[in-house]
Structure formats: C-alpha cells, structure tokens
Design a protein around this motif. Structure first.
Motif, PDB file in Angstrom:
ATOM      1  N   VAL A 125      -4.767 -12.847   5.734  1.00 22.38           N
ATOM      2  CA  VAL A 125      -5.240 -11.363   4.866  1.00 22.38           C
ATOM      3  C   VAL A 125      -5.453 -10.340   5.933  1.00 22.38           C
ATOM      4  CG1 VAL A 125      -6.766 -10.231   3.422  1.00 22.38           C
ATOM      5  CG2 VAL A 125      -6.113 -12.767   2.968  1.00 22.38           C
ATOM      6  N   SER A 126      -4.665  -9.145   5.770  1.00 22.28           N
ATOM      7  CA  SER A 126      -4.989  -8.118   6.614  1.00 22.28           C
ATOM      8  C   SER A 126      -6.605  -7.789   7.004  1.00 22.28           C
ATOM      9  CB  SER A 126      -4.190  -7.021   6.263  1.00 22.28           C
ATOM     10  OG  SER A 126      -4.547  -5.678   7.127  1.00 22.28           O
ATOM     11  N   PRO A 127      -7.075  -7.694   8.080  1.00 27.54           N
ATOM     12  CA  PRO A 127      -8.403  -6.987   8.413  1.00 27.54           C
ATOM     13  C   PRO A 127      -8.551  -5.999   7.883  1.00 27.54           C
ATOM     14  CG  PRO A 127      -7.333  -7.065  10.399  1.00 27.54           C
ATOM     15  CD  PRO A 127      -6.186  -7.884   9.389  1.00 27.54           C
ATOM     16  N   ASN A 128      -7.650  -5.062   7.596  1.00 32.89           N
ATOM     17  CA  ASN A 128      -7.926  -3.672   6.985  1.00 32.89           C
ATOM     18  C   ASN A 128      -7.858  -3.675   5.321  1.00 32.89           C
ATOM     19  OD1 ASN A 128      -8.254  -2.575   9.303  1.00 32.89           O
ATOM     20  ND2 ASN A 128      -6.046  -2.242   9.581  1.00 32.89           N
ATOM     21  N   ALA A 129      -7.699  -4.986   4.743  1.00 34.89           N
ATOM     22  CA  ALA A 129      -7.445  -5.145   3.336  1.00 34.89           C
ATOM     23  C   ALA A 129      -8.767  -4.618   2.532  1.00 34.89           C
ATOM     24  CB  ALA A 129      -7.381  -6.661   2.906  1.00 34.89           C
ATOM     25  N   GLY A 130      -8.415  -3.537   1.802  1.00 30.96           N
ATOM     26  CA  GLY A 130      -9.382  -2.970   0.985  1.00 30.96           C
ATOM     27  C   GLY A 130      -9.937  -1.617   1.632  1.00 30.96           C
ATOM     28  N   VAL A 131      -9.574  -1.259   2.790  1.00 29.25           N
ATOM     29  CA  VAL A 131     -10.329  -0.293   3.511  1.00 29.25           C
ATOM     30  C   VAL A 131      -9.687   1.058   2.918  1.00 29.25           C
ATOM     31  CG1 VAL A 131     -10.510   1.211   5.617  1.00 29.25           C
ATOM     32  CG2 VAL A 131     -10.553  -1.510   5.866  1.00 29.25           C
ATOM     33  N   ASN A 132      -8.367   1.103   2.676  1.00 28.52           N
ATOM     34  CA  ASN A 132      -7.678   2.398   2.125  1.00 28.52           C
ATOM     35  C   ASN A 132      -7.376   2.117   0.608  1.00 28.52           C
ATOM     36  OD1 ASN A 132      -7.956   3.925   4.543  1.00 28.52           O
ATOM     37  ND2 ASN A 132      -6.101   2.690   5.310  1.00 28.52           N
ATOM     38  N   SER A 133      -7.389   0.944   0.176  1.00 28.36           N
ATOM     39  CA  SER A 133      -6.968   0.586  -1.201  1.00 28.36           C
ATOM     40  C   SER A 133      -8.021   0.383  -2.182  1.00 28.36           C
ATOM     41  CB  SER A 133      -5.813  -0.378  -1.183  1.00 28.36           C
ATOM     42  OG  SER A 133      -6.339  -1.723  -0.701  1.00 28.36           O
ATOM     43  N   ARG A 134      -8.023   0.584  -3.316  1.00 23.43           N
ATOM     44  CA  ARG A 134      -8.730   0.178  -4.352  1.00 23.43           C
ATOM     45  C   ARG A 134      -8.054  -0.831  -5.540  1.00 23.43           C
ATOM     46  NH1 ARG A 134     -10.768   2.049  -0.790  1.00 23.43           N
ATOM     47  NH2 ARG A 134     -12.424   3.924  -0.722  1.00 23.43           N
ATOM     48  N   ASP A 135      -9.043  -1.550  -6.212  1.00 22.66           N
ATOM     49  CA  ASP A 135      -8.472  -2.337  -7.128  1.00 22.66           C
ATOM     50  C   ASP A 135      -8.082  -1.755  -8.602  1.00 22.66           C
ATOM     51  OD1 ASP A 135      -8.977  -4.552  -5.726  1.00 22.66           O
ATOM     52  OD2 ASP A 135     -10.759  -5.059  -6.624  1.00 22.66           O
ATOM     53  N   ILE A 136      -6.961  -1.984  -9.215  1.00 15.62           N
ATOM     54  CA  ILE A 136      -6.714  -1.453 -10.333  1.00 15.62           C
ATOM     55  C   ILE A 136      -7.230  -2.168 -11.390  1.00 15.62           C
ATOM     56  CG2 ILE A 136      -4.517  -1.497 -11.760  1.00 15.62           C
ATOM     57  CD1 ILE A 136      -2.826  -1.208  -9.412  1.00 15.62           C
ATOM     58  N   THR A 137      -7.830  -1.272 -12.551  1.00 16.27           N
ATOM     59  CA  THR A 137      -8.334  -1.845 -13.609  1.00 16.27           C
ATOM     60  C   THR A 137      -7.266  -1.595 -14.583  1.00 16.27           C
ATOM     61  OG1 THR A 137     -10.483  -0.973 -12.799  1.00 16.27           O
ATOM     62  CG2 THR A 137     -10.380  -1.570 -15.195  1.00 16.27           C
ATOM     63  N   GLY A 138      -6.835  -2.653 -15.407  1.00 14.97           N
ATOM     64  CA  GLY A 138      -5.997  -2.498 -16.420  1.00 14.97           C
ATOM     65  C   GLY A 138      -4.318  -2.086 -16.145  1.00 14.97           C
TER      66      GLY A 138
ATOM     67  N   LEU B 120       3.629   2.382  -5.041  1.00 13.23           N
ATOM     68  CA  LEU B 120       4.747   1.443  -5.238  1.00 13.23           C
ATOM     69  C   LEU B 120       4.604   0.309  -4.124  1.00 13.23           C
ATOM     70  CD1 LEU B 120       6.791   0.063  -7.230  1.00 13.23           C
ATOM     71  CD2 LEU B 120       8.733   1.127  -5.893  1.00 13.23           C
ATOM     72  N   GLN B 121       4.559   0.772  -2.996  1.00 13.17           N
ATOM     73  CA  GLN B 121       4.453  -0.012  -1.767  1.00 13.17           C
ATOM     74  C   GLN B 121       3.086  -0.867  -1.820  1.00 13.17           C
ATOM     75  OE1 GLN B 121       4.881   2.177   1.842  1.00 13.17           O
ATOM     76  NE2 GLN B 121       6.830   1.045   2.507  1.00 13.17           N
ATOM     77  N   THR B 122       1.964  -0.245  -2.184  1.00 12.94           N
ATOM     78  CA  THR B 122       0.439  -0.852  -2.223  1.00 12.94           C
ATOM     79  C   THR B 122       0.692  -1.788  -3.352  1.00 12.94           C
ATOM     80  OG1 THR B 122      -0.343   1.331  -1.472  1.00 12.94           O
ATOM     81  CG2 THR B 122      -1.809   0.009  -2.519  1.00 12.94           C
ATOM     82  N   TYR B 123       1.276  -1.487  -4.348  1.00 16.24           N
ATOM     83  CA  TYR B 123       1.112  -2.166  -5.446  1.00 16.24           C
ATOM     84  C   TYR B 123       1.667  -3.643  -5.213  1.00 16.24           C
ATOM     85  CZ  TYR B 123       1.733  -3.569 -10.489  1.00 16.24           C
ATOM     86  OH  TYR B 123       1.601  -4.261 -11.664  1.00 16.24           O
ATOM     87  N   LEU B 124       3.092  -3.299  -4.649  1.00 10.80           N
ATOM     88  CA  LEU B 124       3.774  -4.824  -4.536  1.00 10.80           C
ATOM     89  C   LEU B 124       3.265  -5.559  -3.345  1.00 10.80           C
ATOM     90  CD1 LEU B 124       7.369  -3.073  -4.604  1.00 10.80           C
ATOM     91  CD2 LEU B 124       6.402  -4.414  -6.244  1.00 10.80           C
ATOM     92  N   ALA B 125       2.793  -4.921  -2.365  1.00 13.26           N
ATOM     93  CA  ALA B 125       2.070  -5.587  -1.316  1.00 13.26           C
ATOM     94  C   ALA B 125       0.933  -6.468  -1.698  1.00 13.26           C
ATOM     95  CB  ALA B 125       1.722  -4.600  -0.117  1.00 13.26           C
TER      96      ALA B 125
END
Length: 456
Positions: A302-315, A394-399
């Motif tokens: 798991v990338s050490p930067n996971a969640g630093v710039n991205s956020r969880d999708i709700t629905g 799209l990149q973030t969603y697929l990754a």
C-alpha cells in the motif's frame, strides 16, 4: 480577419521546410539559440542556488532516474537506493527532518518508509537518467544536478517544438518568438524544469499537440500514424501528458462534424481516424503500464501516500466528481513555493498570466468561426482543460479499486495544456496586431525570471 479557413488549406509539401512552415532555417536557429541562452542561463543559476530537494517528490523521481540509468526498474514498494538516500540527506528538504549526511541510515529512518512509490512509465527517467549518468561521469556535477540539467533540456525542447508549431500555424516569427519566450516565467514550469520531475516534459508534450493540430488543419495531413505515435510518446513520459492530445482529438472530431458539407470533408473525415489513434494510444499506455505495475509491485503493498491527496467515495462517485469538473479552468497555478525560492513578483506575474491565458481560448472561440482553422485551437484548449479533471478522477478511481476520488485537482497536473493556451493567445495577438505588446510582455517575463533566479 485574414482567411485561414479549412477550405483554404494549402497543398501538402514534401520537403524539410514543412517542419517550420515558411520560416527560413537561419532565423529559426537564431531564435532557438536565444531560447537556449534564456533557459540555461537562469536555469543554471537556479540549480546552483537551490540545492535542496523539492517537496514535489523529487527524491522519488531522482531515485527512479538513477535506477533506470543503472539498469534497474523500480517497482511499487521498492526501497530507495543508498545513493538516493545519501543525496537526500546531504541536500536536505526544507519541510522534512532527515538523517544526517553520511550517516548511512536505513530506509525506515526516512519519510514514506524510504520507498519509491511512483507509478509513472519509465521513458522520461530512462532519457534523463542516461544523460545524467553520462554527464556526472565527467566529475563536474553529481547525478542529481545532471538530472536537473536534463529537465532544462526538456523545457528547451518543448519551447522549440511549440515555436515550430506556431510557425506551422503561419504565425509570424515576431509573434511566435516572444510568446514562447514567456513560458519559463511561469513558476510551476520553471520549478519543474530545474528539479528532477517528469513534469519537466509537459511543455514538450503540449508543443507536440499544437504541432499535430496544425499539421492536420493547416497542412491537411490527417494521417493516423503521426498523432498516434505522438500520443504514445508523450503518454509514455507521463500519462497525463496525453491530455492536450485528447483535446486535439476532440477538436478534430468537431471539425469533421461542423464542416460536413464542405468540399474538404473527405480529408476532414480522416481526422476521425486520427482521433481514434490518439485515444487508443492513451489507453494502451495507461492500461498497459498499470498491468505491468500491478504485476511487479510487492504483494499487499500500500502506498505510503495513500489517502494523503485522495478521499473516500460515498455511494456513486458522481457527486464527488462533479465538484472538480471545471478545475482545469481555474488557474495555471502558482503552486508550492519553497522558502528558499520565494519571490513576491512571481505571485503577481503568475496571477496576471493565468487570467490572460485562461481567457484566450474562449476569445478565440468567440472571435473566429468554425470554418476557420484557428477556431480549433480554442476548441482543443477548452477540451483539454475539461479532460484534465476527468482523467485524474478516472485514474484515481481505477487505482483505488473504485473507492477514492481526488478532491483538489490543480493545473500542476495539467501543465502540458499550457502550450495550447499560449497558442490561443498567439492567435489573438496576431489577429489584433499586438506584436509590440507581445515583446513588452516577453521582456517583463525575462525581468521576473531574472529576479526570481538571482535575488529571491
């Protein structure tokens, strides 16, 4: 308005001159030499003054270049090389506390677990790394500085390609030269081009997009191979570098649709095949490289930067995505400013250029009409700005396996669209005969660049 309509497209020319329109080669090389003096003078000063690594992941980019230059391919989760760790410690990074220079500390003592987390294709790093290894072997500069000089070469190459592209669009050199000379004064572009970062290839990618569009709509060359090859190359440098070519694909499709009844339509229709090649090459690089990365990464990594710039999708992701749909049009971005490089004039200058450049494509769409080839420069630029947030999401969603979105998309991710904005601005300058204003602006850009390099 001068006539540059699609119906007036000149016949194809099968000689070397077509590379730069009707411009004499002698003057072309004089202008290119001036660009080289501009880039290398202020770039060398910047590299010599600002030795600390950039917070824009320069340590990871440096490691990628070093490993590829030495016959290795870093995989997600691979450890940074001892050479990179030593350079990182000895140079420092203003926002981090690092182990002491020469301490031979382990990877675990460094930020991000001392791992290389980059997922980019290797072409940029192979070219820059090979150059840096050859230059550093001379003993004048170390590998890091040599790799930074490689970034300057990428910037110069982009300026040369964009200048040639504007000549293909039949822009007079008195307009094209000052417009292109302004580019290094954009803070994010100059910063990326004086550090080790694949964003240094952005102007090169965008310049090729302007060239490909001009080659099609001005010279009537709608072949499948050229735009497909260009897209494959720029996407292999950085996948998001394909964004301006996506804009070109959209512009060609619109040209085909709006000129269906013209006598030129059979040739315009071939643009659809060009567009298919552009989209296909982008998907091939993106999907293909993701498959390679997935197959080579450390199991369970798991990338050490996971969640630093991205956020969880709700629905469903649409509510999250729609918030960023116009983020590619908000600013060309001043971006992160390292304390040792801060210059107040840069802020005002970048803000001014941001307004001018972002408005330019829309001015082109209003002033010109769809039967005029220049109209499609504006269309390509707007299309690219709209494609940027969609591509990032799209990149973030697929990754992330469909669980995350990217809330803060800045133009740093779309620096390759900037040459399209400059192309649109040059069209307006030429149409309104603002040549003197272009040279005055270029002079001001040099002053800002000099101040930033020498006194900031």
């Amino acid at each position: 308005m001068g006539s540059t309509s699609l119906e007036a497209t000149p016949k194809r020319r099968h000689h070397l001159r077509e590379l730069i329109g009707d411009e004499p080669w002698s003057r072309f090389w004089v202008v290119v030499s001036a660009f080289a003096v501009l880039v290398f003078t202020f770039g060398a000063i910047q590299i010599a003054r600002l030795t600390m690594l950039s917070a824009y992941d320069e340590a990871a980019h440096l490691d990628y270049a070093w490993k590829v230059a030495h016959g290795q391919l870093p995989f997600p989760g691979s450890l940074l090389s001892p050479e990179t760790l030593d350079s990182w410690s000895c140079r420092g990074q203003h926002n981090l506390t690092l182990p002491a220079c020469g301490s031979a500390a382990g990877n675990g003592d460094y930020p991000a677990r001392g791992e290389n987390y980059l997922m980019h294709p290797p072409v940029f790093y192979a070219v820059s790394g090979a150059f840096a290894r050859a230059v550093s072997a001379l003993g004048i500069v170390d590998f890091a500085d040599a790799a930074r000089f490689a970034s300057l070469i990428w910037l110069l190459a982009g300026m040369v390609v964009l200048y040639a592209a504007l000549l293909v669009w039949r822009m007079p050199w008195k307009v094209a030269a000052p417009v292109v000379a302004i580019i290094p004064s954009i803070h994010m572009i100059f910063q990326s081009s004086t550090t080790v970062n694949n964003d240094a290839s952005a102007v090169f990618a965008g310049g090729l997009a302007v060239y490909a569009l001009g080659r099609a709509l001005k010279d009537g060359r709608y072949g499948f191979l050229f735009p497909t090859a260009v897209t494959f190359v720029v996407a292999s440098l950085k996948v998001l570098n394909a964004i301006p070519m996506i804009g070109v694909a959209g512009a060609l499709i619109v040209a085909a649709a709006l000129n269906r009844g013209s006598s030129e339509f059979p040739r315009i229709r071939q643009a659809l095949f060009s567009a298919a090649g552009i989209v296909g090459a982008t998907l091939l690089v993106n999907i293909g490289w993701n498959l390679v990365r997935s197959a080579t990464k450390t199991p369970g990594w798991v990338s050490p930067n996971a969640g630093v710039n991205s956020r969880d999708i709700t629905g469903l992701p649409f509510d999250e995505w729609v918030k960023t749909v116009f983020s590619g049009m908000t600013s060309i971005g001043y971006g992160y400013v390292r304390p040792d490089a801060h210059a107040e004039p840069d802020i005002a200058w970048t803000s001014l250029l941001s307004v001018i450049l972002l408005v330019a494509p829309f001015v082109v769409l209003v002033v010109f009409r769809e039967h005029d080839a220049r109209w499609y420069i504006g269309a390509a630029a707007v299309g690219a700005m709209l494609a940027l947030p969609a591509s990032v999401q799209l990149q973030t969603y697929l990754a992330s396996g469909g669980t995350s979105y990217f809330p803060g998309i800045s133009m740093r991710y779309g620096l390759s669209t900037v040459p399209l904005l400059f192309a649109a601005a040059s069209v307006v300058v030429h149409e309104r005969r603002w040549t003197i204003a272009a040279w005055v602006t270029a002079g001001a850009a040099v002053v800002v660049l000099a101040y930033s390099s020498l006194f900031a």
